[in-house]
Design an enzyme around this catalytic site. Structure first.
Site, mmCIF file in Angstrom:
data_model
loop_
_atom_site.group_PDB
_atom_site.id
_atom_site.type_symbol
_atom_site.label_atom_id
_atom_site.label_comp_id
_atom_site.label_asym_id
_atom_site.label_seq_id
_atom_site.Cartn_x
_atom_site.Cartn_y
_atom_site.Cartn_z
ATOM 1 N N THR A 7 42.175 36.431 36.823
ATOM 2 C CA THR A 7 42.446 35.384 35.831
ATOM 3 C C THR A 7 43.910 35.387 35.393
ATOM 4 O O THR A 7 44.358 34.468 34.726
ATOM 5 C CB THR A 7 41.537 35.553 34.586
ATOM 6 O OG1 THR A 7 41.524 36.924 34.208
ATOM 7 C CG2 THR A 7 40.127 35.102 34.868
ATOM 8 N N LYS A 45 37.870 47.911 40.962
ATOM 9 C CA LYS A 45 38.303 46.839 41.871
ATOM 10 C C LYS A 45 38.783 47.369 43.224
ATOM 11 O O LYS A 45 39.940 47.216 43.609
ATOM 12 C CB LYS A 45 39.402 45.991 41.206
ATOM 13 C CG LYS A 45 38.938 45.310 39.920
ATOM 14 C CD LYS A 45 39.986 44.351 39.370
ATOM 15 C CE LYS A 45 39.514 43.602 38.147
ATOM 16 N NZ LYS A 45 39.312 44.446 36.944
ATOM 17 N N ASN A 56 35.482 51.280 55.701
ATOM 18 C CA ASN A 56 34.956 52.647 55.681
ATOM 19 C C ASN A 56 35.274 53.347 54.355
ATOM 20 O O ASN A 56 34.428 54.031 53.777
ATOM 21 C CB ASN A 56 35.567 53.430 56.858
ATOM 22 C CG ASN A 56 34.866 54.730 57.092
ATOM 23 O OD1 ASN A 56 33.638 54.772 57.205
ATOM 24 N ND2 ASN A 56 35.626 55.821 57.135
ATOM 25 N N THR A 57 36.489 53.139 53.868
ATOM 26 C CA THR A 57 36.907 53.774 52.610
ATOM 27 C C THR A 57 36.176 53.161 51.428
ATOM 28 O O THR A 57 35.751 53.864 50.497
ATOM 29 C CB THR A 57 38.434 53.631 52.449
ATOM 30 O OG1 THR A 57 39.060 54.283 53.552
ATOM 31 C CG2 THR A 57 38.932 54.243 51.154
ATOM 32 N N ASP A 104 38.847 50.041 26.883
ATOM 33 C CA ASP A 104 40.255 50.006 27.289
ATOM 34 C C ASP A 104 41.062 50.934 26.393
ATOM 35 O O ASP A 104 41.903 50.495 25.593
ATOM 36 C CB ASP A 104 40.781 48.562 27.229
ATOM 37 C CG ASP A 104 40.139 47.688 28.293
ATOM 38 O OD1 ASP A 104 39.881 48.201 29.403
ATOM 39 O OD2 ASP A 104 39.888 46.503 28.031
ATOM 40 N N GLN A 138 44.873 36.537 26.701
ATOM 41 C CA GLN A 138 43.973 35.802 27.594
ATOM 42 C C GLN A 138 44.204 34.303 27.405
ATOM 43 O O GLN A 138 44.382 33.827 26.288
ATOM 44 C CB GLN A 138 42.505 36.118 27.282
ATOM 45 C CG GLN A 138 42.118 37.577 27.509
ATOM 46 C CD GLN A 138 41.753 37.862 28.960
ATOM 47 O OE1 GLN A 138 42.216 37.167 29.856
ATOM 48 N NE2 GLN A 138 40.967 38.885 29.176
ATOM 49 N N LYS A 175 32.220 49.387 30.013
ATOM 50 C CA LYS A 175 33.095 49.218 31.184
ATOM 51 C C LYS A 175 34.186 50.284 31.160
ATOM 52 O O LYS A 175 34.921 50.408 30.182
ATOM 53 C CB LYS A 175 33.738 47.831 31.166
ATOM 54 C CG LYS A 175 34.696 47.587 32.333
ATOM 55 C CD LYS A 175 35.121 46.137 32.388
ATOM 56 C CE LYS A 175 36.465 45.872 31.767
ATOM 57 N NZ LYS A 175 37.599 46.225 32.632
ATOM 58 N N ASP A 230 34.836 49.656 36.734
ATOM 59 C CA ASP A 230 35.638 48.497 37.171
ATOM 60 C C ASP A 230 36.947 48.968 37.797
ATOM 61 O O ASP A 230 38.010 48.880 37.191
ATOM 62 C CB ASP A 230 35.894 47.598 35.946
ATOM 63 C CG ASP A 230 36.645 46.333 36.301
ATOM 64 O OD1 ASP A 230 36.596 45.910 37.479
ATOM 65 O OD2 ASP A 230 37.295 45.765 35.401
HETATM 66 O O1 C5P Z 1 40.350 42.560 25.348
HETATM 67 P P1 C5P Z 1 39.819 41.584 26.348
HETATM 68 O O2 C5P Z 1 38.567 40.889 25.919
HETATM 69 O O3 C5P Z 1 40.883 40.631 26.821
HETATM 70 O O4 C5P Z 1 39.428 42.521 27.571
HETATM 71 C C1 C5P Z 1 38.841 41.998 28.688
HETATM 72 C C2 C5P Z 1 38.514 43.091 29.651
HETATM 73 O O5 C5P Z 1 38.076 42.464 30.830
HETATM 74 C C3 C5P Z 1 39.674 43.984 30.027
HETATM 75 O O6 C5P Z 1 39.148 45.276 30.336
HETATM 76 C C4 C5P Z 1 40.225 43.338 31.273
HETATM 77 O O7 C5P Z 1 40.843 44.231 32.151
HETATM 78 C C5 C5P Z 1 38.950 42.789 31.905
HETATM 79 N N1 C5P Z 1 39.099 41.673 32.816
HETATM 80 C C6 C5P Z 1 39.700 40.475 32.472
HETATM 81 N N2 C5P Z 1 39.796 39.473 33.389
HETATM 82 C C7 C5P Z 1 39.311 39.644 34.598
HETATM 83 C C8 C5P Z 1 38.699 40.841 34.949
HETATM 84 C C9 C5P Z 1 38.606 41.846 34.027
HETATM 85 O O8 C5P Z 1 40.131 40.292 31.353
HETATM 86 N N3 C5P Z 1 39.366 38.653 35.466
#
Ligand code: C5P
Length: 234
Positions: A118, A64, A70-71, A13, A191, A35, A62
């Site tokens: 999430t 998403k 088709n795309t 990131d 988170q 990732k 990632d």
């Molecule tokens: O720094 P952290 O551990 O929070 O990063 C988690 C990574 O996982 C980030 O790249 C975030 O975009 C990704 N992610 C997430 N929750 C999701 C899907 C992806 O935190 N449901």
């Protein structure tokens, strides 16, 4: 890494290829998967994916995808052609779209379905999908969307550690990929639903996404080593 019970994936990131590759070099043989998400890919494009692949690592792209089938089929084909080993699509794009992704990705690239982000709670989910809040139960929605992924033949789904066991119980063929990994004493940052590496594996995670727990650690190498020690199969 054959004796690990889950595959750890480090989230790059960062906004530049220079910073991304510096992290890849720093972690060296400790990390085999990276990732690449929207921030890095939008800034650097395919170049960063090729650079990571050239260093012998696997790329989880990632982005998403969520578009007409088709795309999405063509996007998945492009991602696989670029060398991505895993991609994401939104399960809410529907079964036909998810199946198109699996077809486009082909045999060399796994497709993972995103169920409920999430960042969403029951009220925001109800508002987005035009349903009364009392009629929306998050875990139920996650399992329902995981069912679409299972039917469409995805390799797995992205979910929080709190949903992984419900998913593997219902759909034994789906491999949970779990972000939000933190050490017990560390900061959870923004988170809300976090889990230690070992606990995530115990509840069924097959892939772990490691972000700031590793990349923002004072010493990313020792943080990564700690993750590996934590999830090493006993
Ligand atoms: O720094 P952290 O551990 O929070 O990063 C988690 C990574 O996982 C980030 O790249 C975030 O975009 C990704 N992610 C997430 N929750 C999701 C899907 C992806 O935190 N449901």
């Amino acid at each position: 890494m054959a004796d690990l019970s889950a595959v750890p994936i480090v989230a790059l990131d960062v906004p530049s290829e220079h910073e991304a590759m510096a992290l890849v070099r720093e972690l060296g043989p400790l990390a085999g998967w990276y990732k690449v998400g929207g921030e890095l890919f939008t800034a650097c494009g395919p170049s960063v994916v090729r650079a990571i692949r050239a260093s012998g690592r696997q790329v989880f792209l990632d982005l998403k995808f969520h578009d007409i089938p088709n795309t999405v089929r063509a996007s998945a084909r492009s991602a696989a052609g670029l060398g991505a080993s895993m991609i994401t699509v939104h399960a809410s794009g529907g079964a036909t779209m998810v199946r198109a992704a699996v077809e486009g990705a082909g045999p060399t690239c796994h497709v993972m379905g995103v169920t409920v982000l999430t960042s969403m709670d029951a009220p925001s989910l109800a508002e987005t999908w035009g349903r009364v809040e009392s009629g929306v139960e998050l875990l139920g929605e996650v399992v329902r969307l995981a069912g679409i992924c299972a039917g469409a033949g995805t390799h797995g789904v992205v979910c929080s550690g709190h949903e992984a066991s419900a998913i593997v119980e219902r759909f034994s063929g789906l491999n949970p990929l779990v972000p939000g990994i933190r050490f017990a004493e560390g900061s959870s940052h923004d988170q809300v639903r976090v889990m230690t590496p070992r606990r995530a594996v115990e509840v069924g995670a097959r892939y772990l996404v490691l972000g700031r727990a590793v990349t923002a650690a004072p010493d990313p190498r020792s943080a990564m080593q700690r993750v590996l020690d934590d999830i090493r199969a006993t």
